[in-house]
Design a protein around this motif. Structure first.
Motif, mmCIF file in Angstrom:
data_model
loop_
_atom_site.group_PDB
_atom_site.id
_atom_site.type_symbol
_atom_site.label_atom_id
_atom_site.label_comp_id
_atom_site.label_asym_id
_atom_site.label_seq_id
_atom_site.Cartn_x
_atom_site.Cartn_y
_atom_site.Cartn_z
ATOM 1 N N MET A 1 -4.696 5.727 1.064
ATOM 2 C CA MET A 1 -4.228 4.200 1.019
ATOM 3 C C MET A 1 -2.236 5.165 0.159
ATOM 4 O O MET A 1 -2.803 6.243 0.446
ATOM 5 N N THR A 2 -1.770 3.695 0.147
ATOM 6 C CA THR A 2 -0.426 3.954 0.068
ATOM 7 C C THR A 2 -0.140 3.840 -1.209
ATOM 8 O O THR A 2 -0.352 2.947 -2.292
ATOM 9 N N PHE A 3 0.488 5.059 -1.958
ATOM 10 C CA PHE A 3 0.963 4.709 -3.318
ATOM 11 C C PHE A 3 2.440 4.718 -3.519
ATOM 12 O O PHE A 3 2.657 5.529 -2.795
ATOM 13 N N GLN B 1 -0.716 -2.122 8.405
ATOM 14 C CA GLN B 1 0.500 -1.872 8.951
ATOM 15 C C GLN B 1 1.522 -3.087 9.809
ATOM 16 O O GLN B 1 0.975 -4.477 9.745
ATOM 17 N N ALA B 2 2.376 -2.397 9.899
ATOM 18 C CA ALA B 2 3.907 -2.767 9.847
ATOM 19 C C ALA B 2 3.553 -3.782 11.604
ATOM 20 O O ALA B 2 3.913 -2.044 12.349
ATOM 21 N N LEU C 1 13.417 -2.838 5.183
ATOM 22 C CA LEU C 1 14.117 -3.988 7.212
ATOM 23 C C LEU C 1 12.181 -4.018 7.482
ATOM 24 O O LEU C 1 11.827 -5.254 7.751
ATOM 25 N N GLU C 2 11.651 -2.501 7.250
ATOM 26 C CA GLU C 2 9.872 -2.995 7.832
ATOM 27 C C GLU C 2 9.785 -3.938 7.579
ATOM 28 O O GLU C 2 8.280 -4.833 7.125
ATOM 29 N N PHE C 3 9.694 -3.440 5.771
ATOM 30 C CA PHE C 3 8.928 -5.080 4.748
ATOM 31 C C PHE C 3 9.530 -6.290 4.940
ATOM 32 O O PHE C 3 8.622 -7.333 5.137
#
Length: 389
Positions: free
Chosen positions: A180-182, A229-230, A95-97
């Motif tokens: 970073m997010t992987f 960032q969201a 949902l965040e995406f």
């Protein structure tokens, strides 16, 4: 739940979950065991396509929003708190995406396709002895570029849904200290799960430790641009939704018990005595107030032109609703009496599970500190920086 259902779509969703509730409740005692996980519950939810609830329609999902998600999360958690909290992370991250579209387009495209086919996801950010990411801690997990690959090393704790995950979003620090997010496939070489989850509460979430030893992933397996960032984080309301669901289950059990338990010395059900009726009334008031706050915050969030302005309201709702849930369970325990502590009685499970809400984000001390700073700064500005004597 019924009082907050507004549309035929929501009615259909509610009916699907209500059909699963009795089975989830029957399986709930199994989740008291160390190393337990609600595999069958998760599969039942996937069978009704719950994992695609918030997946955008263009990717083959149901495309539903925050309101339906929170309704569903409360209902699932009423039947099984660990199941609700576990699946809530997956559905909420999707949902965040859907709201923010803050992932790399190519990463998003193939991840959404995998989710539509049944893959489950969660984020792993917390580490032992590294401090909380919410408090600005830099991860000890590292990422080193090697040609067309990244090499990831580190450990992550509190990896909820661990036994069922297909992809794990891992935060790691580069040599430049950039974070970073992987995207880590669960089946990648060097990925393992250390079954460390020994908490008394929410055992069934199987929030074990993720171990990454020289895990090689393609260079393209980066979830989002550095610093992305969201703007909106309404999906985190699944946390108070889970705990108010558990509280509602405790309330139901307590009222059913009080209505049927008639000790010989009394000659009538204890629900007819003034003190028990008073306690039930207090539970009802707290539950109604908490649910109005939760769903009122959901509606305000959905109507807000700028979702980032809702951060404080989301934080307040989490803290207030979770505390209300604990109060409801405590009152339910008093109604049931000492037998509520029996291992055979579901009340002991509600009592333990509800307290896990204190340790889910956001942290209460941080929220209170921010509220205090804002209030103090307002009056400083209002008074021109002068003290009132």
């Amino acid at each position: 739940m019924d009082a907050f259902i507004k549309t035929p779509e929501q009615q259909k969703l509610a009916a699907q979950i209500q059909a699963l509730q009795p089975t989830f409740q029957q399986r709930e005692p199994e989740l008291d065991a160390l190393g337990s996980f609600p595999h069958e519950n998760i599969q039942d939810l996937k069978n009704i396509q719950y994992h695609t609830l918030t997946l955008p329609a263009e990717y083959g999902g149901q495309g539903l929003g925050l309101y339906e998600y929170i309704l569903a999360q409360e209902a699932i958690s009423k039947a099984s708190g660990p199941t609700g909290l576990s699946i809530g992370w997956h559905v909420g991250i999707v949902l965040e995406f859907a709201e923010n579209r803050h992932w790399h387009p190519e990463s998003a495209k193939w991840l959404m396709k995998q989710i539509a086919s049944g893959a489950l996801i969660n984020t792993a950010a917390t580490e032992n002895n590294a401090g909380s990411p919410a408090r600005g801690a830099l991860p000890r997990t590292t990422a080193v570029r090697d040609g067309d690959e990244w090499i990831i090393n580190g450990e992550k704790t509190y990896t909820s849904l661990a036994p069922a995950l297909d992809y794990i979003f891992v935060t790691a620090a580069l040599e430049t200290e950039e974070v970073m997010t992987f995207i880590i496939p669960r089946e990648a070489e060097g990925v393992s799960i250390d079954e460390t989850w020994d908490m008394l509460a929410m055992r069934g979430t199987a929030s074990h430790t993720l171990v990454l030893q020289n895990v090689r992933i393609p260079a393209s397996y980066v979830l989002k641009p550095s610093g992305a960032q969201a703007a909106g984080k309404g999906w985190l309301l699944h946390i108070p939704a889970c705990y108010i669901g558990i509280a509602a289950a405790a309330r139901d059990y307590a009222i059913d018990f009080a209505s049927s338990y008639a000790p010989a010395s009394l000659g009538k059900p204890i629900a007819e005595t003034p003190n028990i009726r008073q306690t039930i009334g207090e539970m009802e008031l707290e539950l109604a107030t908490a649910r109005h706050m939760l769903y009122g915050t959901v509606e305000r969030y959905e109507l807000a032109p700028d979702k980032s302005t809702m951060d404080e309201a989301l934080d307040v709702a989490k803290i207030a609703v979770t505390h209300a849930a604990m109060g409801i369970v405590d009152k339910a325990m008093k109604i049931v009496g000492s037998r509520a502590l029996s291992e055979a009685n579901p009340m002991h499970r509600h009592y333990l599970n509800i307290r896990a809400g204190l340790y889910n984000p956001p942290m209460e001390d941080m929220v209170k500190a921010q509220l205090a700073s804002k209030a103090i700064e307002f009056f400083k500005t209002k008074n021109g920086g002068e003290s009132i004597t």
